[in-house]
Design a protein around this motif. Structure first.
Motif, PDB file in Angstrom:
ATOM      1  N   TRP A  75      44.339  33.194  50.805  1.00  0.00           N
ATOM      2  CA  TRP A  75      44.151  34.151  49.742  1.00  0.00           C
ATOM      3  C   TRP A  75      42.640  34.619  50.169  1.00  0.00           C
ATOM      4  CZ3 TRP A  75      42.863  33.147  44.003  1.00  0.00           C
ATOM      5  CH2 TRP A  75      42.908  34.222  43.138  1.00  0.00           C
ATOM      6  N   ARG A  76      42.476  35.872  50.402  1.00  0.00           N
ATOM      7  CA  ARG A  76      41.450  36.561  50.696  1.00  0.00           C
ATOM      8  C   ARG A  76      41.085  37.797  49.632  1.00  0.00           C
ATOM      9  NH1 ARG A  76      39.206  35.062  56.002  1.00  0.00           N
ATOM     10  NH2 ARG A  76      38.059  37.034  55.878  1.00  0.00           N
ATOM     11  N   LEU A  77      40.030  38.208  49.298  1.00  0.00           N
ATOM     12  CA  LEU A  77      40.005  39.367  48.512  1.00  0.00           C
ATOM     13  C   LEU A  77      38.705  40.064  48.857  1.00  0.00           C
ATOM     14  CD1 LEU A  77      40.877  37.980  44.876  1.00  0.00           C
ATOM     15  CD2 LEU A  77      42.045  39.412  46.314  1.00  0.00           C
ATOM     16  N   PRO A  78      38.395  41.339  48.733  1.00  0.00           N
ATOM     17  CA  PRO A  78      37.247  41.939  48.647  1.00  0.00           C
ATOM     18  C   PRO A  78      36.326  41.545  47.500  1.00  0.00           C
ATOM     19  CG  PRO A  78      38.900  43.489  47.846  1.00  0.00           C
ATOM     20  CD  PRO A  78      39.651  42.210  48.205  1.00  0.00           C
ATOM     21  N   VAL A  79      34.861  41.614  47.743  1.00  0.00           N
ATOM     22  CA  VAL A  79      33.847  41.079  46.874  1.00  0.00           C
ATOM     23  C   VAL A  79      33.997  41.229  45.515  1.00  0.00           C
ATOM     24  CG1 VAL A  79      31.445  40.681  46.253  1.00  0.00           C
ATOM     25  CG2 VAL A  79      32.284  40.605  48.510  1.00  0.00           C
ATOM     26  N   HIS A  80      34.366  42.666  45.071  1.00  0.00           N
ATOM     27  CA  HIS A  80      34.572  43.245  43.849  1.00  0.00           C
ATOM     28  C   HIS A  80      35.833  42.441  43.008  1.00  0.00           C
ATOM     29  CE1 HIS A  80      37.085  46.045  45.990  1.00  0.00           C
ATOM     30  NE2 HIS A  80      37.693  46.383  44.901  1.00  0.00           N
ATOM     31  N   GLN A  81      36.855  42.312  43.838  1.00  0.00           N
ATOM     32  CA  GLN A  81      37.670  41.693  43.195  1.00  0.00           C
ATOM     33  C   GLN A  81      37.675  40.078  42.952  1.00  0.00           C
ATOM     34  OE1 GLN A  81      41.531  42.363  44.964  1.00  0.00           O
ATOM     35  NE2 GLN A  81      41.482  44.643  44.897  1.00  0.00           N
ATOM     36  N   ALA A  82      36.964  39.591  44.206  1.00  0.00           N
ATOM     37  CA  ALA A  82      36.583  38.028  44.120  1.00  0.00           C
ATOM     38  C   ALA A  82      35.841  37.795  42.896  1.00  0.00           C
ATOM     39  CB  ALA A  82      36.010  37.599  45.067  1.00  0.00           C
ATOM     40  N   ALA A  83      34.751  38.724  42.618  1.00  0.00           N
ATOM     41  CA  ALA A  83      33.802  38.530  41.650  1.00  0.00           C
ATOM     42  C   ALA A  83      34.648  38.546  40.131  1.00  0.00           C
ATOM     43  CB  ALA A  83      32.949  39.735  41.567  1.00  0.00           C
ATOM     44  N   LEU A  84      35.504  39.122  39.886  1.00  0.00           N
ATOM     45  CA  LEU A  84      36.311  39.177  38.594  1.00  0.00           C
ATOM     46  C   LEU A  84      37.186  37.931  38.497  1.00  0.00           C
ATOM     47  CD1 LEU A  84      37.937  42.651  38.594  1.00  0.00           C
ATOM     48  CD2 LEU A  84      35.982  42.048  37.516  1.00  0.00           C
ATOM     49  N   VAL A  85      37.505  37.356  39.512  1.00  0.00           N
ATOM     50  CA  VAL A  85      38.405  36.168  39.531  1.00  0.00           C
ATOM     51  C   VAL A  85      37.383  34.952  39.117  1.00  0.00           C
ATOM     52  CG1 VAL A  85      39.615  34.427  40.861  1.00  0.00           C
ATOM     53  CG2 VAL A  85      39.998  36.610  41.316  1.00  0.00           C
ATOM     54  N   PHE A  86      36.155  34.731  39.934  1.00  0.00           N
ATOM     55  CA  PHE A  86      35.337  33.700  39.578  1.00  0.00           C
ATOM     56  C   PHE A  86      34.579  34.049  38.431  1.00  0.00           C
ATOM     57  CE2 PHE A  86      35.166  33.681  44.453  1.00  0.00           C
ATOM     58  CZ  PHE A  86      35.433  32.126  44.409  1.00  0.00           C
ATOM     59  N   VAL A  87      34.290  35.117  37.862  1.00  0.00           N
ATOM     60  CA  VAL A  87      33.669  35.340  36.489  1.00  0.00           C
ATOM     61  C   VAL A  87      34.759  34.863  35.491  1.00  0.00           C
ATOM     62  CG1 VAL A  87      33.340  37.055  34.815  1.00  0.00           C
ATOM     63  CG2 VAL A  87      32.040  37.035  37.025  1.00  0.00           C
ATOM     64  N   ALA A  88      36.074  35.113  35.679  1.00  0.00           N
ATOM     65  CA  ALA A  88      37.161  34.734  34.810  1.00  0.00           C
ATOM     66  C   ALA A  88      37.120  32.935  34.557  1.00  0.00           C
ATOM     67  CB  ALA A  88      38.200  35.334  35.024  1.00  0.00           C
ATOM     68  N   VAL A  89      37.008  32.556  35.717  1.00  0.00           N
ATOM     69  CA  VAL A  89      37.198  30.944  35.786  1.00  0.00           C
ATOM     70  C   VAL A  89      36.014  30.484  35.183  1.00  0.00           C
ATOM     71  CG1 VAL A  89      37.343  29.124  37.178  1.00  0.00           C
ATOM     72  CG2 VAL A  89      38.742  30.983  37.813  1.00  0.00           C
ATOM     73  N   ILE A  90      34.867  30.739  35.390  1.00  0.00           N
ATOM     74  CA  ILE A  90      33.584  30.310  34.842  1.00  0.00           C
ATOM     75  C   ILE A  90      33.545  30.631  33.556  1.00  0.00           C
ATOM     76  CG2 ILE A  90      31.061  30.566  34.661  1.00  0.00           C
ATOM     77  CD1 ILE A  90      31.291  31.618  37.877  1.00  0.00           C
ATOM     78  N   ALA A  91      33.896  31.844  32.735  1.00  0.00           N
ATOM     79  CA  ALA A  91      34.080  32.090  31.334  1.00  0.00           C
ATOM     80  C   ALA A  91      34.947  31.101  30.705  1.00  0.00           C
ATOM     81  CB  ALA A  91      34.428  33.668  31.078  1.00  0.00           C
TER      82      ALA A  91
END
Length: 420
Positions: free
Chosen positions: A185-201
């Motif tokens: 699974w590879r994502l550009p940074v702007h999409q990866a940021a959304l995933v990590f922010v959602a998980v951390i939240a």
């Protein structure tokens, strides 16, 4: 009072501050574009963060930097050889190698812990020497035992026209597992940021619900910061800055899981025992803690994690040098965590991650800066190697200085332990 705190903070983080300044200077003179630097940095971070994080638990347990993680790396490389010999490829091959690393790393870690318990106060030099000792046995295994006593049927693993394991193991063949994690699974940074922010939240909300001391204001601030980070990542200039970067989500997910494991472990009974033993072995023993057992467990966990970290590294690289890939693992990982502000007595996830970023920034920028400043890229290469050993020396000197200060002023040492 504020000036004293500022002075103390600067003194405690002098190595980190120095590296930030050096990285800034090297960035100016390297001639690299920010896009290229970020591309190189992310590719290095994805394969090195895990192994640096494996050093935290022994440091918390008062055993200093576990330079014996080189033995964990050897366990991982032995597992790779066995998996390739059995013909298990792809994700299944990487999973099997990780599974094999657990008993191998656990057994080696148990032995290391037992030896280091006989060398209390000298664990770091003991771990370094154990690494050299184990390297001799490892080379005996690869040069003589494998393909002589233990038959190796895969011709790609052996020395052509002789016996023993080849110098380079290629994981990019059809029967290998090169890039397995990156391909998931590879994502550009702007999409990866959304995933990590959602998980951390989600983690923050769950922690808030389960906490007995709820503070809605703090949770609100944390969630607001996450929203701002996600929004900034979507801006066009930020997207352009990270345009060359594709984030390997599986690899960084493993790093995040290890960070979470370290946090959760320190809140358990075993984690509290690690802290107690690290602060004062005598007091911990008087409190009924089996100090030797706790120290052995810390080294076993660290050795297994180091093996997994080496697996992440070699599958990312696509190959590894059988007789040399593990040799500098301990020194480079130790230097990286020290660069982040850790000491031989205290380390956190944040310090490990920040140190890895700064350390590899220096590795990327120093050769080019040396070439542009002095006309020779080798000068930058020598400089970064000097810094690697230098930060370890500075950390050891500061530790000795701190211990002498505690002996001269016992009341200050008691106050420090009480705060910890």
């Amino acid at each position: 009072m504020d000036k004293n705190k500022l002075r103390e903070g600067a003194r405690n983080n002098i190595v980190t501050i120095m590296f930030i300044v050096l990285c800034a200077v090297c960035m100016v003179f390297s001639g690299y574009t920010p896009n290229y630097v970020l591309y190189e940095l992310f590719s290095r971070l994805s394969r090195n963060m895990f192994i640096v994080l494996s050093l935290i638990i022994p440091i918390v347990a008062g055993m200093g930097i576990n330079f014996a993680i080189t033995i964990g790396a050897m366990a991982a490389q032995i597992a790779c050889i066995l998996v390739l010999e059995w013909g298990v490829s792809g994700f299944a091959g990487l999973s099997l190698a990780a599974l094999l690393t657990v008993p191998l790393g656990g057994f080696f870690g148990f032995f290391i812990g037992k030896v280091l318990n006989k060398m209390k106060g000298q664990e770091m030099i003991g771990g370094l020497i154990l690494g050299y000792f184990a390297n001799g046995l490892y080379q005996l295994l690869c040069l003589f035992i494998f393909d002589n006593i233990i038959p190796i049927n895969n011709p790609n693993l052996t020395i052509k026209g002789s016996k023993g394991i080849a110098n380079t193991i290629d994981l990019s063949r059809e029967d290998g597992f090169a890039g397995t994690l990156e391909k998931l699974w590879r994502l550009p940074v702007h999409q990866a940021a959304l995933v990590f922010v959602a998980v951390i939240a989600l983690i923050l909300v769950i922690s808030y619900v389960r906490s007995h001391r709820r503070n809605a204001k703090v949770l609100g601030i944390q969630l607001a910061v996450l929203v701002i980070v996600a929004a900034v990542a979507q801006l066009a200039p930020v997207k352009a800055l990270f345009s060359m970067v594709q984030v390997p989500m599986a690899t960084f997910g493993l790093v995040a899981l290890l960070c979470l494991f370290n946090v959760v472990l320190m809140r358990t009974r075993l984690g509290q025992q690690f802290r107690a033993v690290g602060q004062n072995r005598t007091v911990a023993n008087a409190a009924g803690i089996n100090v030797d057992r706790v120290r052995v467990i810390a080294i076993m966990i660290s050795t297994v994690f180091a093996g997994w970290g080496q697996l992440v590294f070699v599958q990312n690289m696509g190959s590894f040098q059988t007789y040399g890939a593990h040799e500098q693992v301990g020194l480079y990982a130790g230097a990286a965590i020290l660069v982040g502000g850790a000491s031989v007595m205290r380390a956190t996830n944040t310090q490990a991650l920040v140190g890895t970023v700064l350390f590899h920034l220096m590795f990327i920028l120093a050769p080019a800066a040396g070439k542009n400043l002095f006309g020779d890229a080798a000068i930058g290469e020598y400089f970064r190697v000097f810094m690697c050993y230098g930060v370890i020396a500075v950390a050891l000197v500061m530790h000795a200085w701190s211990e002498n200060a505690k002996k001269k002023n016992p009341s200050s040492a008691l106050r420090t332990n009480a705060k910890a």
